[in-house]
Design an enzyme around this catalytic site. Sequence first.
Site, PDB file in Angstrom:
ATOM      1  N   ASP A  25       0.818  -1.229   0.000  1.00 41.64           N
ATOM      2  CA  ASP A  25       0.000   0.000   0.000  1.00 41.64           C
ATOM      3  C   ASP A  25       0.845   1.270   0.000  1.00 41.64           C
ATOM      4  O   ASP A  25       0.444   2.293   0.552  1.00 41.64           O
ATOM      5  CB  ASP A  25      -0.975   0.015   1.193  1.00 41.64           C
ATOM      6  CG  ASP A  25      -1.744  -1.272   1.300  1.00 41.64           C
ATOM      7  OD1 ASP A  25      -2.247  -1.725   0.265  1.00 41.64           O
ATOM      8  OD2 ASP A  25      -1.821  -1.842   2.402  1.00 41.64           O
ATOM      9  N   LYS A  28       2.239   2.064  -5.121  1.00 47.72           N
ATOM     10  CA  LYS A  28       2.940   1.540  -6.302  1.00 47.72           C
ATOM     11  C   LYS A  28       2.106   1.729  -7.561  1.00 47.72           C
ATOM     12  O   LYS A  28       2.641   2.005  -8.627  1.00 47.72           O
ATOM     13  CB  LYS A  28       3.262   0.050  -6.120  1.00 47.72           C
ATOM     14  CG  LYS A  28       4.241  -0.237  -5.011  1.00 47.72           C
ATOM     15  CD  LYS A  28       4.525  -1.723  -4.893  1.00 47.72           C
ATOM     16  CE  LYS A  28       3.349  -2.539  -4.415  1.00 47.72           C
ATOM     17  NZ  LYS A  28       2.878  -2.253  -3.062  1.00 47.72           N
ATOM     18  N   GLY A  52      -4.222  -4.771  -4.215  1.00 49.79           N
ATOM     19  CA  GLY A  52      -5.218  -3.822  -4.698  1.00 49.79           C
ATOM     20  C   GLY A  52      -4.498  -2.565  -5.126  1.00 49.79           C
ATOM     21  O   GLY A  52      -3.822  -1.941  -4.316  1.00 49.79           O
ATOM     22  N   HIS A  53      -4.555  -2.249  -6.389  1.00 52.30           N
ATOM     23  CA  HIS A  53      -3.875  -1.057  -6.881  1.00 52.30           C
ATOM     24  C   HIS A  53      -4.916  -0.048  -7.334  1.00 52.30           C
ATOM     25  O   HIS A  53      -5.769  -0.366  -8.160  1.00 52.30           O
ATOM     26  CB  HIS A  53      -2.946  -1.396  -8.063  1.00 52.30           C
ATOM     27  CG  HIS A  53      -1.789  -2.257  -7.651  1.00 52.30           C
ATOM     28  ND1 HIS A  53      -0.980  -2.876  -8.549  1.00 52.30           N
ATOM     29  CD2 HIS A  53      -1.310  -2.569  -6.445  1.00 52.30           C
ATOM     30  CE1 HIS A  53      -0.044  -3.556  -7.897  1.00 52.30           C
ATOM     31  NE2 HIS A  53      -0.242  -3.380  -6.614  1.00 52.30           N
TER      32      HIS A  53
END
Length: 446
Positions: A25, A28, A52-53
């Site tokens: 987190d 990125k 999760g992006h």
Amino acid sequence: MNNAIDTEGTVSGSSIVVVGAQLGDEGKGKIVDFLAEGVDIVVRYNGGCNAGHTVKVGNKTFKFHLIPSGVIQEKIAVIGNGVVIDPKVLVGEIETLKSEGIQLNLLISHRAHVTMPYHRVFDEGKEKKRGGEKIGTTGKGIGPTYADKMKRTESITILDLVSEQFSKKLSKVLELKVSELLEFKLIKNKDGLENYKQKIIEEYSSYAEKIKEFVSDTSLFLNKSLDEGKIVLFEGAQGTLLDVDHGTYPFVTSSNATAGGACTGTGVGPKRINRIIGVVKAYTTRVGSGPFPTESTDKTGYFLRERGGEYGTTTGRPRRCGWLDTVILKYAKRINSLDELALTKLDVLSGMRKLKICTAYELNGKVINEFPASIEELEKCKPLYVELDGWEELERNEWKEIARKGFEALPKNVKTYVNKIKEIIKIPITIISIGPSREETIIWKN
Ligand code: IMP
């Protein structure tokens, strides 16, 4: 060497790894999206849909779990062999991107392993059984999928999934899983196995149909592309301290989130990696259990969580928050051979009167500078801080204006904070993110 993304004199090299230098987190997704403009191919190398992006483009917010963030830039997106793929999630992402009109150039490694429906159930069931000793997993079946991969006889690969042999392979695997399927009540008795298998085949065959056009030998593709001078960006999921080998074991994920994972997780040798960028958030967060020396459970932690929107992209869980810890960053520099840092979410710290940076730990009355392997020791570590002055709140358009002008336009105390980090870690900080959008990014030539 092709230096096509060296437009501002900062990021060059034909293969770049972007790795989380903390506990995931770090932002990125935004950094990959920012860099993706200058590359040809973006590759995910580890993890699964636990990641999760979030990427914001204009007024749209995209959340990805499996497909590399660079896909928004309509680059070739590759899912490497080191990733575990939940085909239901993947098909959902493919459909979302298609409905947004985004040109999808996707390649999926035939060697990647598949998260099956029972992996999620095992993940959640095993966590429940751990009682007070929970890892705090995302519940997406990641640990059980990698465990089956390592067992060698109980896993389904993408190659199996899209082949004629899928049903036969699944029968063999399920035979070996009967006791677990019974334990977690997925079948009532052994006779229920055939029915259970048929249901999986029905569902997974439809996913196989939808993904098979993308399946290929991605190692071959990546190596050929590098030979042709293409620029490849390797996108890590999670962060250094969640790496199964180098993290805060057992409070880790089940893959190699560190830079080395870019090689094993894609089939590109270490000699071909030119540049490694560690992404660092201006403070520290952690989701799930495990030691966290600079964690703040008082108003600082609350401030960071609310200001920084520190809630999990995948699970929505509130993230634990605390001051920046440079013991972790120095460790990340060593484990990943970091060349440079990308510093994110600096704007979140605005409005705090004083800021702290942890420079070392105190353990049993002694000052230690190296990150300990022992969880018991880490739990006893007390952070030693330097204190710096904070800065005033700025409006979003003021941040954007600063980003247009460059590093020197930042308020004095912001520059002092950034310079302090650079002085401690002793590597350049080349990218500074001061807001969620692409325009709120500074390239710093230092
Ligand atoms: P798992 O990967 O679901 O098995 O979870 C293991 C640990 O890694 C837990 O502490 C999770 O909260 C953490 N984790 C997994 N993926 C991410 C991520 O993308 N960001 C931050 N933490 C993560």
